[in-house]
Design a protein around this motif. Structure first.
Motif, PDB file in Angstrom:
ATOM      1  N   CYS A  50       0.846  -1.195   0.000  1.00 27.11           N
ATOM      2  CA  CYS A  50       0.000   0.000   0.000  1.00 27.11           C
ATOM      3  C   CYS A  50       0.879   1.242   0.000  1.00 27.11           C
ATOM      4  N   TYR A  59       4.159   0.453   2.405  1.00 27.27           N
ATOM      5  CA  TYR A  59       4.176  -0.663   3.346  1.00 27.27           C
ATOM      6  C   TYR A  59       3.953  -1.934   2.534  1.00 27.27           C
ATOM      7  N   SER A  61       3.807  -6.403   2.374  1.00 23.84           N
ATOM      8  CA  SER A  61       3.783  -7.713   2.997  1.00 23.84           C
ATOM      9  C   SER A  61       5.213  -8.223   3.088  1.00 23.84           C
ATOM     10  N   ASP A  62       5.586  -8.733   4.237  1.00 22.52           N
ATOM     11  CA  ASP A  62       6.963  -9.207   4.415  1.00 22.52           C
ATOM     12  C   ASP A  62       7.325 -10.284   3.400  1.00 22.52           C
ATOM     13  N   LEU A 103      -4.133   5.309   6.757  1.00 25.34           N
ATOM     14  CA  LEU A 103      -3.317   4.413   7.574  1.00 25.34           C
ATOM     15  C   LEU A 103      -2.562   3.490   6.626  1.00 25.34           C
ATOM     16  N   ARG A 105      -1.144   0.704   6.215  1.00 29.21           N
ATOM     17  CA  ARG A 105      -1.001  -0.675   6.642  1.00 29.21           C
ATOM     18  C   ARG A 105      -1.979  -1.515   5.826  1.00 29.21           C
ATOM     19  N   LEU A 106      -1.822  -2.823   5.913  1.00 29.50           N
ATOM     20  CA  LEU A 106      -2.654  -3.739   5.136  1.00 29.50           C
ATOM     21  C   LEU A 106      -3.634  -4.525   5.998  1.00 29.50           C
ATOM     22  N   GLU A 107      -3.488  -4.424   7.311  1.00 30.44           N
ATOM     23  CA  GLU A 107      -4.228  -5.318   8.202  1.00 30.44           C
ATOM     24  C   GLU A 107      -5.561  -4.763   8.652  1.00 30.44           C
ATOM     25  N   TYR A 108      -6.281  -4.111   7.765  1.00 28.12           N
ATOM     26  CA  TYR A 108      -7.624  -3.649   8.112  1.00 28.12           C
ATOM     27  C   TYR A 108      -8.467  -3.610   6.841  1.00 28.12           C
TER      28      TYR A 108
END
Length: 123
Positions: A50, A59, A61-62, A103, A105-108
């Motif tokens: 993202c 950001y 994904s690992d 934000l 991040r990917l976790e939402y």
């Protein structure tokens, strides 16, 4: 309203590269985040990368960092996903999504989603 249209999917051989594009429009604010997600058959949706529209913060994904790169062209209202060294396990429908929270991040759950574009990695 917010509209997201993906393009650039297709069939590519293992080890190849592909660039996905997301045409984004309808935002009321310059502050939002756009992300790429993917979903393979029989698997849960997975966040890929993202980017912030305001400062370009990214950001990843690992598991995909290093092979995939997200970029943006604000003048064209476009976000891109550059995918290199593709593997058969990268086969999935890739979705462009956006959220006004900014934000990075990917976790939402993002608020807006495109229709998706199919990427198939196969020889």
């Amino acid at each position: 309203q917010v509209q997201l249209v993906e393009s650039g999917g297709g069939l590519v051989q293992p080890g190849g590269s592909l660039r996905l594009s997301c045409a984004a429009s309808g935002f009321n604010s310059d502050y939002h985040v756009i992300g790429w997600f993917r979903q393979a058959p029989g698997k849960e949706r997975e966040g890929v990368a993202c980017i912030s529209s305001s400062d370009g913060m990214t950001y990843y994904s690992d598991s995909l960092k290093g092979r995939f790169t997200i970029s943006r062209d604000n003048a064209k209202n476009m976000v891109y996903l550059h995918m290199n060294s593709l593997k058969p396990e990268d086969t999935a429908v890739y979705y462009c999504a956006a959220d006004g929270s900014n934000l990075v991040r990917l976790e939402y759950d993002y608020g807006y989603w495109g229709q998706g574009t199919q990427v198939t990695v196969s020889s």
